[in-house]
Design a protein around this motif. Structure first.
Motif: not given
Ligand SMILES: [Cu+2]
Length: 487
Positions: A47, A81, A90, A208, A212, A231, A235, A415
């Motif tokens: 990630h 992202h 993801h 989302h 986080h 996490f 997700h 994020f």
């Molecule tokens: Cu995430």
């Protein structure tokens, strides 16, 4: 992995078998060296990975060998992202992770295992915002340290604190992608591999990113987030929301071959159970129904904001995304820098286009022109991992934002800002892009006589992680008019 994925809240309190098995497998995988493609750290590094940060966090030892496939972006730093690959990448990541954990659970206990989801926006569950007990317990049932509570979060966190703006509003959006990708459910168009780039889709922005930030600690930093066992349950819920959305009539999923077969310049890759077995490459279409990375859920209704199979009526349909237009109707003049205090900026609007937007935004009759208005924050940059920014429209100069909820446009958890702003990164620090739907707000302001089609004032209010010492910058703020025909 034959069973569907289930709501963690329905698995029973405390150390139910699924979470106990998760803890046992996590413990075992976390003891494996990072070079093993099944190790907990390798999976987390896929990630986000930053060798010096990981050394500082005592996750790896200084001078210890680091596998090349983590630093050369083959496996490491692969997360997508701020682009339309966010959901598909993801999804495959969850699939690979679940298969590896399930194989470990099988080896250790003989049980089958499926990744559960954290249904935090289930309004029928008063405990929905609580992390499952097993994630906050200090010890395992046998008294040993709890691996599910090993990595840092907000101090003392038991539940995420519901903040304004934390909602399922993204599920009201009807189109995965609109115009050139600036707007929509799923994120902006990018042809090539980019880790953090372009514009975040509505689901990515909220809930989302919000979750986080609310969990905080490692979860609040894209370079560490994958190490926190929660996490994966977060997700998993985001993935379920996407699946629920796709199964709801009236929603238009992207069918562009560039997305289905992308990225264009390289393949995504996932590891499989069995250390250092060759990985599996994939494209977005492999994550859709019938594809090799597709999984099912026990339920797509509770806590999703939609009812698959039943036509969505939350928001008027604006016609085929390819026929809708997205047009800037004004922008501010200079870069805005936000430190410890709110900053206002002025946007001159094209009055005719703005007045036309206001006149048509409420249209509901088929065949009629309909518009929506958005704020677009372009190339947001900063060094903090997940700063919080509140956005207001037409807040009078000097007014206290806290006392002006009627001017509130939305909140953004930025994020991944640290990753997107690294000038030595693969994206050359292009920053992040966000859009905020201000259609309803503009209508309310107009009703109150506070909307002037000649200009708009936007106020950016810093939340946590934004200070004079660690400011953020917004390259440009524009107003976008989205137009379509009610269908
Ligand atoms: Cu995430």
């Amino acid at each position: 992995m034959s069973t569907s994925r289930q709501d963690v809240a329905k698995l029973g309190p405390g150390w139910n078998k699924v979470l106990l098995n998760y803890a046992l497998a996590m413990q075992a995988l976390d003891e494996q060296p990072i070079a093993d493609r099944n190790s907990w750290k390798f999976l987390g590094a896929m990630h986000g990975f930053h060798p010096q940060l990981w050394i500082n966090e005592r996750l790896i030892k200084s001078g210890a060998p680091i596998p090349a496939d983590l630093t050369n972006h083959t496996y490491g730093n692969q997360c997508q992202h701020g682009s339309w690959y966010f959901l598909s990448w993801h999804r495959a990541y969850l699939f690979a992770f679940e298969a590896i954990v399930a194989a470990k659970v099988k080896e250790l206990t003989g049980d089958d295992w499926a990744l559960p989801y954290w249904n935090y926006l289930d309004s029928s569950n008063p405990q929905a915002l609580y992390l499952p007990d097993a994630f906050v317990a200090k010890t395992l049932p046998d008294g040993k340290p709890n691996p599910l509570n090993k990595y840092p979060r907000r101090p003392g966190i038991k539940a995420i604190k519901p903040v304004r703006g934390f909602s399922l509003e993204a599920m009201d959006e009807n189109d995965f992608i609109v115009g050139n990708g600036t707007l929509g459910f799923g994120g902006g168009i990018t042809g090539n591999f980019v880790q953090f780039d372009g514009v975040a889709g509505e689901l990515e922005t909220n809930p989302h990113n919000t979750v986080h930030g609310l969990v905080g600690g490692y979860m609040g930093n894209a370079l560490l987030a994958g190490l926190d066992p929660i996490f994966w349950l977060h997700h998993c819920n985001i993935d379920r929301l996407w699946e629920a959305w796709m199964n709801t009539p009236g929603k238009t999923m992207v069918r562009d071959p560039l997305w289905l077969n992308g990225p264009a310049d390289r393949s995504f890759i996932m590891p499989v159970p069995g250390d250092n077995a060759p990985g599996v490459t994939f494209t977005s279409k492999d994550t859709l129904k019938g594809g090799k990375f597709y999984r099912t859920y026990d339920d797509l209704i509770i806590g999703t904001g939609v009812t698959p199979g039943v036509h969505a009526v939350a928001r008027v349909n604006m016609g085929s995304p390819s026929k809708q237009t997205v047009q800037p109707i004004g922008a501010n003049a200079a870069v805005v820098k936000i430190g410890g205090a709110p900053v206002g900026t002025h946007i001159d609007l094209e009055p005719t286009a703005a007045a036309n937007s206001m006149a048509t935004m409420g249209a509901t009759s088929p065949g009629k022109e309909v518009a929506r208005l958005y704020l677009s924050l372009e190339s947001v940059r900063g060094s903090a991992p997940s700063p919080l920014l509140d956005v207001y429209v037409n807040l009078p100069e000097g007014a206290d934002p806290a006392l002006s909820p009627d001017r509130y446009a939305g909140s953004l958890t930025l994020f991944g800002l640290n990753v997107a702003s690294q000038t030595d990164g693969p994206h050359a620090g292009s920053g992040l892009g966000y859009t905020i739907d201000i259609t309803d707000l503009a209508q309310r302001l107009a009703d109150a006589g506070d909307f002037d089609p000649n200009h708009l004032r936007v106020t950016l209010v810093p939340g946590e992680q934004i200070t004079d010492e660690e400011p953020i910058t917004v390259e440009r703020i524009s107003v976008l008019k989205r137009s379509g025909i009610v269908s």
